[in-house]
Write a protein that holds these residues in place. Structure first.
Motif, short mmCIF file in Angstrom:
data_model
loop_
_atom_site.label_atom_id
_atom_site.label_comp_id
_atom_site.label_asym_id
_atom_site.label_seq_id
_atom_site.Cartn_x
_atom_site.Cartn_y
_atom_site.Cartn_z
N PRO A 104 25.06 41.05 57.64
CA PRO A 104 25.50 40.10 56.61
C PRO A 104 24.32 39.64 55.76
CG PRO A 104 26.37 39.49 58.78
CD PRO A 104 25.33 40.55 59.00
N ASP A 125 27.16 39.13 50.71
CA ASP A 125 28.39 38.85 51.44
C ASP A 125 28.81 37.39 51.28
OD1 ASP A 125 28.64 41.50 52.75
OD2 ASP A 125 26.74 40.92 53.65
N LYS A 214 32.23 43.41 58.52
CA LYS A 214 31.78 43.57 57.13
C LYS A 214 32.34 44.86 56.54
CE LYS A 214 27.63 43.99 54.26
NZ LYS A 214 26.21 43.64 54.07
N ASN A 218 34.80 45.06 53.35
CA ASN A 218 34.35 45.83 52.19
C ASN A 218 35.37 46.88 51.78
OD1 ASN A 218 32.00 44.37 52.04
ND2 ASN A 218 30.64 46.06 52.54
#
Length: 278
Positions: A104, A125, A214, A218
């Motif tokens: 992150p 992020d 993540k 994404n």
């Protein structure tokens, strides 16, 4: 052995490893060396440092955008379009390395955050801004179609257009949160402590879990067109750099100086919208 950098610093603070833009005498403007060192540090932090990465600027502000002096500010004629496109595309790839990084990444933004710096933060992020922040477009309109398209997935196309159409347009911290560009706005004196506290809480999640969370989010954003929206922005900006109107502005910059031309385009921001005084 830690890498030796000239324009950035890497600082490890418990759960967070900071990449510090460290050209305060030049408003942390993004020179070619700084960009290369930033990319090298980001790559190195894949395998070292804390489970969270932070990006911040040294001095009075986060970053003033591209170093126009390093790339020519109007006295060198129009750029070669292929070289210009390659340079612009490479910078998009630098920011995508933030997006694709296994850790992150939190941007901690204070003071000024202008032009390409406002583009960079989109790829973090999480973005936390100080209450003294001014997030702005370039004042002199010599490019276009490069920065604001990256904002669309965060703020919507109407706000991205409003931001981009007015030279030097800018938003403050509360507006950045309201628009969805930033997660939080905190007092400037509390910015680093607030980000460190957030990193402490994020670090409770195991790194492998963070990486997959993540990646999953994404992919959802990319299904909505985030990466596709970036596919042509380097070409559009490089093309615009050759437009007669842009060449004319560059010639004015060469004749009158950058500061004088900036004053000719300096106008109040459009947020909040107010009627002009008669």
């Amino acid at each position: 052995m830690a890498a030796a950098y000239e324009t950035i610093r890497v600082e490890h603070d418990g759960p967070i490893s900071w990449i510090v833009l460290d050209r305060p005498e030049a408003a942390n403007a993004l020179s070619p060396r700084l960009l290369d060192e930033f990319s090298a540090a980001l790559e190195a932090l894949k395998g070292e440092g804390g489970p969270v990465i932070g990006i911040r600027g040294e001095g009075r502000g986060f970053c003033a955008g591209m170093d126009l002096g390093a790339y020519g500010s109007g006295d060198s004629g129009p750029a070669d379009p292929m070289a210009d496109r390659s340079r612009l595309h490479r910078n998009v790839e630098r920011w995508l390395a933030i997006w694709d990084h296994p850790k992150p990444v939190i941007a901690a933004v204070h003071g000024f955050c202008l032009a390409a710096a406002a583009q960079m933060c989109v790829f973090a992020d999480i973005t936390v801004v100080a209450d003294d922040v001014r997030i702005g477009e370039p004042t002199v309109p010599i490019g276009g179609g490069y920065i604001a398209p990256a904002w669309v997935s965060l703020v919507g196309h109407k706000r991205a257009k409003e931001f981009a159409f007015v030279p030097g347009n800018w938003i403050d911290g509360p507006t950045a949160v309201e628009w969805g560009w930033a997660n939080h706005c905190v007092p400037a004196a509390d910015l680093l402590a607030a980000v460190r506290g957030l990193a402490d809480r994020i670090a409770l999640t195991p790194p492998d879990v963070l990486r997959l969370k993540k990646l999953s989010i994404n992919r959802a954003a990319e299904a909505g067109g985030f990466r596709q929206a970036l596919s042509g922005i380097a070409e559009i900006d490089a093309l615009l750099h050759l437009a007669p109107a842009v060449i004319a502005v560059r010639e004015r910059m060469a004749e009158q100086g950058l500061k004088a031309v900036i004053q000719q385009f300096r106008v109040p921001p459009t947020t909040p919208l107010v009627a002009p005084k008669e």
